[in-house]
Design a protein around this motif. Structure first.
Motif, PDB file in Angstrom:
ATOM      1  N   LYS A 357       0.824  -1.209   0.000  1.00 31.67           N
ATOM      2  CA  LYS A 357       0.000   0.000   0.000  1.00 31.67           C
ATOM      3  C   LYS A 357       0.860   1.261   0.000  1.00 31.67           C
ATOM      4  O   LYS A 357       0.575   2.232  -0.711  1.00 31.67           O
ATOM      5  N   ASP A 358       1.931   1.240   0.785  1.00 34.76           N
ATOM      6  CA  ASP A 358       2.796   2.417   0.867  1.00 34.76           C
ATOM      7  C   ASP A 358       3.563   2.639  -0.431  1.00 34.76           C
ATOM      8  O   ASP A 358       3.796   3.789  -0.834  1.00 34.76           O
ATOM      9  N   TYR A 359       3.952   1.565  -1.083  1.00 34.48           N
ATOM     10  CA  TYR A 359       4.574   1.711  -2.402  1.00 34.48           C
ATOM     11  C   TYR A 359       3.617   2.422  -3.365  1.00 34.48           C
ATOM     12  O   TYR A 359       4.006   3.315  -4.113  1.00 34.48           O
ATOM     13  N   GLN A 360       2.360   2.003  -3.354  1.00 37.62           N
ATOM     14  CA  GLN A 360       1.383   2.604  -4.261  1.00 37.62           C
ATOM     15  C   GLN A 360       1.178   4.086  -3.936  1.00 37.62           C
ATOM     16  O   GLN A 360       1.062   4.921  -4.842  1.00 37.62           O
ATOM     17  N   THR A 361       1.169   4.424  -2.660  1.00 41.64           N
ATOM     18  CA  THR A 361       1.027   5.826  -2.257  1.00 41.64           C
ATOM     19  C   THR A 361       2.200   6.662  -2.758  1.00 41.64           C
ATOM     20  O   THR A 361       2.025   7.782  -3.250  1.00 41.64           O
ATOM     21  N   GLY A 381      -1.855   2.342 -16.843  1.00 39.07           N
ATOM     22  CA  GLY A 381      -1.706   2.491 -15.406  1.00 39.07           C
ATOM     23  C   GLY A 381      -0.630   1.568 -14.861  1.00 39.07           C
ATOM     24  O   GLY A 381       0.031   0.837 -15.603  1.00 39.07           O
ATOM     25  N   MET A 382      -0.447   1.622 -13.545  1.00 41.83           N
ATOM     26  CA  MET A 382       0.565   0.788 -12.913  1.00 41.83           C
ATOM     27  C   MET A 382       0.103   0.353 -11.538  1.00 41.83           C
ATOM     28  O   MET A 382      -0.547   1.127 -10.829  1.00 41.83           O
ATOM     29  N   GLU A 383       0.425  -0.874 -11.166  1.00 45.83           N
ATOM     30  CA  GLU A 383       0.057  -1.371  -9.849  1.00 45.83           C
ATOM     31  C   GLU A 383       1.240  -2.079  -9.207  1.00 45.83           C
ATOM     32  O   GLU A 383       2.160  -2.532  -9.896  1.00 45.83           O
ATOM     33  N   VAL A 384       1.205  -2.163  -7.894  1.00 43.40           N
ATOM     34  CA  VAL A 384       2.261  -2.826  -7.127  1.00 43.40           C
ATOM     35  C   VAL A 384       1.737  -4.166  -6.640  1.00 43.40           C
ATOM     36  O   VAL A 384       0.649  -4.246  -6.066  1.00 43.40           O
ATOM     37  N   VAL A 385       2.485  -5.226  -6.893  1.00 41.05           N
ATOM     38  CA  VAL A 385       2.097  -6.567  -6.438  1.00 41.05           C
ATOM     39  C   VAL A 385       3.316  -7.277  -5.851  1.00 41.05           C
ATOM     40  O   VAL A 385       4.458  -6.895  -6.097  1.00 41.05           O
ATOM     41  N   TYR A 399      11.122  -6.125  -9.632  1.00 41.17           N
ATOM     42  CA  TYR A 399      11.235  -6.043 -11.086  1.00 41.17           C
ATOM     43  C   TYR A 399       9.936  -5.491 -11.653  1.00 41.17           C
ATOM     44  O   TYR A 399       8.907  -5.445 -10.977  1.00 41.17           O
ATOM     45  N   TYR A 400      10.004  -5.064 -12.913  1.00 40.14           N
ATOM     46  CA  TYR A 400       8.859  -4.441 -13.580  1.00 40.14           C
ATOM     47  C   TYR A 400       8.375  -5.332 -14.712  1.00 40.14           C
ATOM     48  O   TYR A 400       9.170  -5.938 -15.429  1.00 40.14           O
ATOM     49  N   GLN A 401       7.057  -5.418 -14.870  1.00 42.34           N
ATOM     50  CA  GLN A 401       6.439  -6.156 -15.977  1.00 42.34           C
ATOM     51  C   GLN A 401       5.610  -5.171 -16.796  1.00 42.34           C
ATOM     52  O   GLN A 401       4.770  -4.464 -16.256  1.00 42.34           O
ATOM     53  N   GLN A 402       5.868  -5.130 -18.101  1.00 42.72           N
ATOM     54  CA  GLN A 402       5.187  -4.173 -18.971  1.00 42.72           C
ATOM     55  C   GLN A 402       3.694  -4.461 -19.060  1.00 42.72           C
ATOM     56  O   GLN A 402       3.256  -5.593 -18.868  1.00 42.72           O
ATOM     57  N   PRO A 403       2.895  -3.447 -19.372  1.00 35.44           N
ATOM     58  CA  PRO A 403       1.447  -3.656 -19.501  1.00 35.44           C
ATOM     59  C   PRO A 403       1.111  -4.435 -20.768  1.00 35.44           C
ATOM     60  O   PRO A 403       1.911  -4.496 -21.707  1.00 35.44           O
ATOM     61  N   ALA A 404      -0.082  -5.039 -20.792  1.00 32.20           N
ATOM     62  CA  ALA A 404      -0.566  -5.696 -22.005  1.00 32.20           C
ATOM     63  C   ALA A 404      -0.924  -4.625 -23.029  1.00 32.20           C
ATOM     64  O   ALA A 404      -1.357  -3.526 -22.675  1.00 32.20           O
ATOM     65  N   ILE A 405      -0.744  -4.953 -24.295  1.00 29.28           N
ATOM     66  CA  ILE A 405      -0.995  -3.986 -25.361  1.00 29.28           C
ATOM     67  C   ILE A 405      -2.443  -3.535 -25.390  1.00 29.28           C
ATOM     68  O   ILE A 405      -2.742  -2.369 -25.649  1.00 29.28           O
ATOM     69  N   GLY A 407      -4.504  -3.156 -23.067  1.00 28.13           N
ATOM     70  CA  GLY A 407      -4.968  -2.463 -21.869  1.00 28.13           C
ATOM     71  C   GLY A 407      -5.578  -3.366 -20.818  1.00 28.13           C
ATOM     72  O   GLY A 407      -6.037  -2.889 -19.784  1.00 28.13           O
ATOM     73  N   SER A 408      -5.568  -4.674 -21.048  1.00 27.31           N
ATOM     74  CA  SER A 408      -6.194  -5.601 -20.102  1.00 27.31           C
ATOM     75  C   SER A 408      -5.362  -5.802 -18.839  1.00 27.31           C
ATOM     76  O   SER A 408      -5.877  -6.281 -17.829  1.00 27.31           O
ATOM     77  N   ARG A 409      -4.096  -5.459 -18.899  1.00 24.17           N
ATOM     78  CA  ARG A 409      -3.233  -5.620 -17.730  1.00 24.17           C
ATOM     79  C   ARG A 409      -2.346  -4.393 -17.609  1.00 24.17           C
ATOM     80  O   ARG A 409      -1.691  -4.000 -18.574  1.00 24.17           O
ATOM     81  N   PRO A 410      -2.314  -3.734 -16.459  1.00 24.44           N
ATOM     82  CA  PRO A 410      -1.461  -2.551 -16.302  1.00 24.44           C
ATOM     83  C   PRO A 410       0.001  -2.941 -16.165  1.00 24.44           C
ATOM     84  O   PRO A 410       0.341  -4.132 -16.048  1.00 24.44           O
ATOM     85  N   GLY A 411       0.871  -1.947 -16.158  1.00 23.56           N
ATOM     86  CA  GLY A 411       2.254  -2.218 -15.797  1.00 23.56           C
ATOM     87  C   GLY A 411       2.300  -2.647 -14.344  1.00 23.56           C
ATOM     88  O   GLY A 411       1.482  -2.205 -13.524  1.00 23.56           O
ATOM     89  N   ARG A 412       3.249  -3.518 -14.013  1.00 21.56           N
ATOM     90  CA  ARG A 412       3.299  -4.032 -12.645  1.00 21.56           C
ATOM     91  C   ARG A 412       4.700  -3.919 -12.059  1.00 21.56           C
ATOM     92  O   ARG A 412       5.686  -4.289 -12.693  1.00 21.56           O
ATOM     93  N   PHE A 413       4.751  -3.394 -10.863  1.00 21.31           N
ATOM     94  CA  PHE A 413       5.976  -3.324 -10.073  1.00 21.31           C
ATOM     95  C   PHE A 413       5.889  -4.477  -9.071  1.00 21.31           C
ATOM     96  O   PHE A 413       5.062  -4.467  -8.167  1.00 21.31           O
TER      97      PHE A 413
END
Length: 606
Positions: A357-361, A381-385, A399-405, A407-413
């Motif tokens: 939660k703090d990462y997202q903030t 968009g981007m989300e932290v998981v 590590y970072y994962q790129q979003p789906a082209i 738009g079905s999946r955001p970028g992920r940290f």
């Protein structure tokens, strides 16, 4: 689908799918009329030859095409070797396009593509100088991660495809095993610790209870959200998944377990690539690829030593100002900082949830302040998981994962929460800026969304640029005032020190013949990092020679070019213009980045 066509930067694929004589020519001609059509066509062919890539890109599903989601990639040595012939053919066609007939941007695309192809072709003699199954990556952990993170489950067909892939995994493992045996014949055998780590991981995976197996639990979780699947259907699918996990999947893992158990007797404790046949040539080649420079290992090593001394000096000033005793030296002062429990979250599920939660903030906060230094930002968009627990013990810190082209999946940290003490509160801002905003998410997602840019430039693997940008982003965030707390700045400097130390230990291991233990001792003594992090990092450098040098080399170059532009332009310099030039061309070799900045300077001076 619309977003894919925008992303790929051409209407060629649309026309090909719909038919048409011109489209047919561009798709089938040895040399299409338009240069970008040729580049995109070849990359689309590569993607369509990789079911797993198509799943990750996620654009065919939106038009009802899902057959590829039932298959896995061909991982056979024959498939890999055919790539070199393919590369030579593509290169010849590219050379045949006359420079005078190409636009400025097409000339840039030509130069970048030739750079990549020349490296690939030149690396053919060393294609087996890798450890494709190791403690960090490989089919043994890549397959479960891919199925959990990439394979979408929206209906019964998706589940059937999921089950089909479970049934195909033993064939893929067998193909990878062929390549492992070829490496063994050539004397390319990983060190003892790598085999021990891999065996521990695979034995743990096979022995885990079914409800803890990510291939089973992920499917169960995804199906639970599908209203069109009754509980009876879900139970039937889960029963089939159980059978395939117990049969095909476990058989595949046992194949690897048996092989590596036997191989262990042949493995030694020399950790650098210097001990492999032609290891010195392979390492020099790796440095050229990852830094995109001609710097030697000795040059990189010496830069690292100088940067370590500089950054430690700045950190000691902050530590002293915060009341820590610096008279006993850097290591003792950092140990005292690390021993303070107030810097850590509770070591439980609630504490780990709060970290996310703090990462997202942190990321939401800095995104609001980006207009000051950026004109452009990604639509995605981007989300932290959390990194999946089954592999976080040996995974990197993040590590970072790129979003789906589509738009079905955001970028992920992805954040590693295995060791709570590896995530001190004062280091979180820096890590979030690096992996997320304005780091990897800004650079990678923007490149994906850039209109008119050939596919290959959106995906080009120039680590010195991509990681250099992410490390530069940490520095930029500090300049903007987002790390004004002295300890947050200390966390930034510690992260930069970490990358400087990498220059020393990577070249130390592979050029200067340091042992794993010597490298661990140097990094632990000079960073103040948790020993668990230090150990996994050093083991990473051993199986990925050269890659770790790219971060600091890239950052130094970007800062050098920024200073060059500021000096040349004076009052005409605008940081937003500089960032536009750096980001709007996608990832490039550092020499080409300098050419782009020189052109920008010249244009502004007129």
């Amino acid at each position: 689908m619309k977003r894919f066509f925008k992303w790929i930067g051409t209407g060629l694929l649309v026309v090909v799918l719909l038919g048409g004589s011109f489209a047919a020519h561009e798709w089938y001609a040895d040399k299409p009329f338009y240069f970008n059509n040729f580049l995109n066509r070849e990359m689309v062919k590569v993607a369509f030859d990789s079911p797993e890539t198509l799943t990750s890109l996620g654009f065919l599903e939106s038009v009802g095409i899902k057959g590829h989601n039932s298959e896995l990639d061909d991982a056979s040595p024959e498939k890999g070797e055919a790539l070199f012939d393919k590369a030579r053919g593509i290169r010849q066609v590219i050379v045949d396009y006359d420079n005078e007939d190409l636009s400025k941007d097409e000339l840039l695309s030509k130069k970048i593509t030739l750079y990549l192809l020349d490296y690939l072709i030149g690396n053919e003699p060393f294609q087996y100088h890798t450890y494709p199954v190791n403690q960090l990556f490989g089919v043994q952990n890549g397959f479960p991660s891919f199925m959990q993170g990439q394979h979408q489950i929206n209906d019964a067909t998706d589940v059937e495809n999921y089950l089909s892939r479970l049934g195909a995994v033993d064939e893929k493992f067998a193909q990878v095993l062929e390549g492992l045996k070829l490496r063994e014949e050539k004397g390319i055998i990983p060190p003892q610790f790598v085999i021990t780590r891999v065996l521990d991981e695979m034995n743990g995976f096979v022995a885990s209870p079914l409800n803890e197996n990510i291939l089973y639990s992920s499917l169960k979780e995804k199906m639970a959200d599908i209203e069109t699947l009754s509980q009876e259907q879900q139970d039937e699918f889960l029963a089939k998944a159980e059978a395939r996990i117990n049969d095909d999947v476990n058989r595949a893992y046992q194949l690897f377990i048996d092989y590596f158990t036997t191989l262990q007797a042949k493995a030694g404790n020399d950790h650098g690539y210097w001990h492999l046949p032609d290891g010195d040539k392979v390492y020099a080649n790796a440095l050229r690829f990852f830094t995109t420079t001609d710097m030697t290992a000795d040059e990189i090593h010496n830069i690292g030593l100088k940067e370590v001394a500089r950054i430690q000096g700045e950190m000691m000033t902050i530590l002293e100002g915060e009341g820590y005793d610096v008279t006993l030296g850097f290591t003792k002062a950092m140990d005292a900082l690390a021993a303070d429990p107030s810097h850590y979250y509770e070591d439980n599920d609630a504490g780990r949830e709060q970290i996310l939660k703090d990462y997202q903030t942190i990321l939401d906060e800095i995104e609001e302040g980006m207009s000051e230094v950026f004109r452009i930002r990604p639509e995605a968009g981007m989300e932290v998981v959390r990194i999946p627990e089954f592999k976080e013990k040996t995974a990197p810190g993040a590590y970072y994962q790129q979003p789906a082209i589509d738009g079905s999946r955001p970028g992920r940290f992805f954040a590693n929460l295995y060791d709570i003490k590896a995530t001190p509160k004062y280091s979180m801002r820096t890590l979030a800026y690096h992996e997320g905003i304005p780091g990897h998410h800004f650079q990678i997602a923007l490149a994906m969304e850039m209109e008119g840019m050939p596919f290959i430039r959106k995906m080009s693997p120039f680590t010195a640029y991509t990681e250099g940008w992410a490390l530069y982003s940490e520095y930029l965030a500090w300049e903007m005032g987002f790390q004004d707390n002295p300890l947050d700045n200390l966390g930034r400097l510690q992260a930069e020190l970490f990358r400087a130390v990498r220059l020393v230990v990577d070249t130390g291991i592979h050029q200067k013949r340091w042992t794993r233990e010597e490298a661990i001792d140097y990094m632990a003594s000079n960073t103040g990092m948790a020993l668990s992090d230090v150990t996994s990092e050093i083991e990473r450098y051993i199986v990925m020679p050269g890659q770790a040098t790219s971060y600091k080399v890239g950052m130094l170059k970007i800062l050098e070019l920024r200073e060059k532009a500021k000096t040349a332009l004076g009052d005409k310099f605008d940081l937003r213009d500089f960032h536009d030039v750096v980001l709007k061309n996608g990832a490039v070799p550092l020499a080409i980045l300098e050419e782009l900045i020189d052109a920008y300077i010249q244009e502004k001076q007129v």
